[in-house]
Design an enzyme around this catalytic site. Sequence first.
Site, PDB file in Angstrom:
ATOM      1  CG  ASP A 192     -38.829 114.474 -23.786  1.00 47.22           C
ATOM      2  OD1 ASP A 192     -37.819 114.449 -23.566  1.00 47.22           O
ATOM      3  OD2 ASP A 192     -39.323 115.485 -23.094  1.00 47.22           O
ATOM      4  CG  HIS A 211     -34.652 114.162 -27.870  1.00 46.24           C
ATOM      5  ND1 HIS A 211     -34.928 113.355 -26.938  1.00 46.24           N
ATOM      6  CD2 HIS A 211     -35.700 115.128 -27.354  1.00 46.24           C
ATOM      7  CE1 HIS A 211     -35.715 113.504 -26.309  1.00 46.24           C
ATOM      8  NE2 HIS A 211     -36.476 114.761 -26.247  1.00 46.24           N
TER       9      HIS A 211
END
Length: 292
Positions: free
Chosen positions: A107, A272
């Site tokens: 991320d 995620h």
Amino acid sequence: MAPTIPGFTHDRVTVAGGVALHVAVGGSGSPVVLLHGFPQTHLMWRHVAADLAADHTVICPDLRGYGDSDKPADPDGTAYAKRTMAADVVALARALGHERFALAGHDRGALVAVRAGLDHPDAVTHLAALDVLPTLDMWDVLHGTSAAVGFHLYLMAQPPGLPERLIGAAPDAFFGHFLDIWTRDPEALPADVRAAYLKASREAVPSIVADYRASAGIDVVHDRADRASGNRLGMPVSVLQQDWGAALGYDAAALWRAWAPDLRHDTVGCGHFIAEEAPGEVAGALRNLLTR
């Protein structure tokens, strides 16, 4: 008792004028630096780091502005440029005795890792990015109602003041929203870990917003300059991500290959938070990357 990475020691290392990073270090062998994402800290790597420490020196910092690292003010919009944060990482590794190292990021940490690879190719030997697109491509693929999935990107891109006030009014609701909707396996984020992430994030609202604001400003300037000059990642690169391309209508591997000619791109079936939901898969991918 706050959760930790078993067997790792903790330190604070000065990396720039007035800025020190909190870092967890474990294992021995060739160095691997692991950079966390949002809204997390170095703790997100706890499973992968413990695995890799069997035969690597594993370095897990909190990025500047996050966790227990320093959170400098950002008067001119450059304190959280990925170029600045990448320089932190290189300085950290050097302070720990490593001129060259493998680098993986998730991320936000992946954006820092990419910038480090572009700016410091002599330092970064291998690079892995988890569940993100390069900054320019991220903005380009968000269109119409599908862009609602990235509402936080637009919120935190606003000038200083409003985003900080809105998020600061209900930080646990804001940050907890992403911890909830971005995971497919809630058990991957146990209560003590989730609480640690929420505490760290609520104590860092201005610097987290500044990090995101930079990605709508100075980071775009830097990435456009690299694209125009043909600067690319020369080291072996591995990307693991959800199949966002299928959902939003783009070819993720092609977008990454434009930046990284020596690319291995794989999609995952988890949420995620890949390093916490599928740590064995991530550790295996990193070990494979290091053999290239």
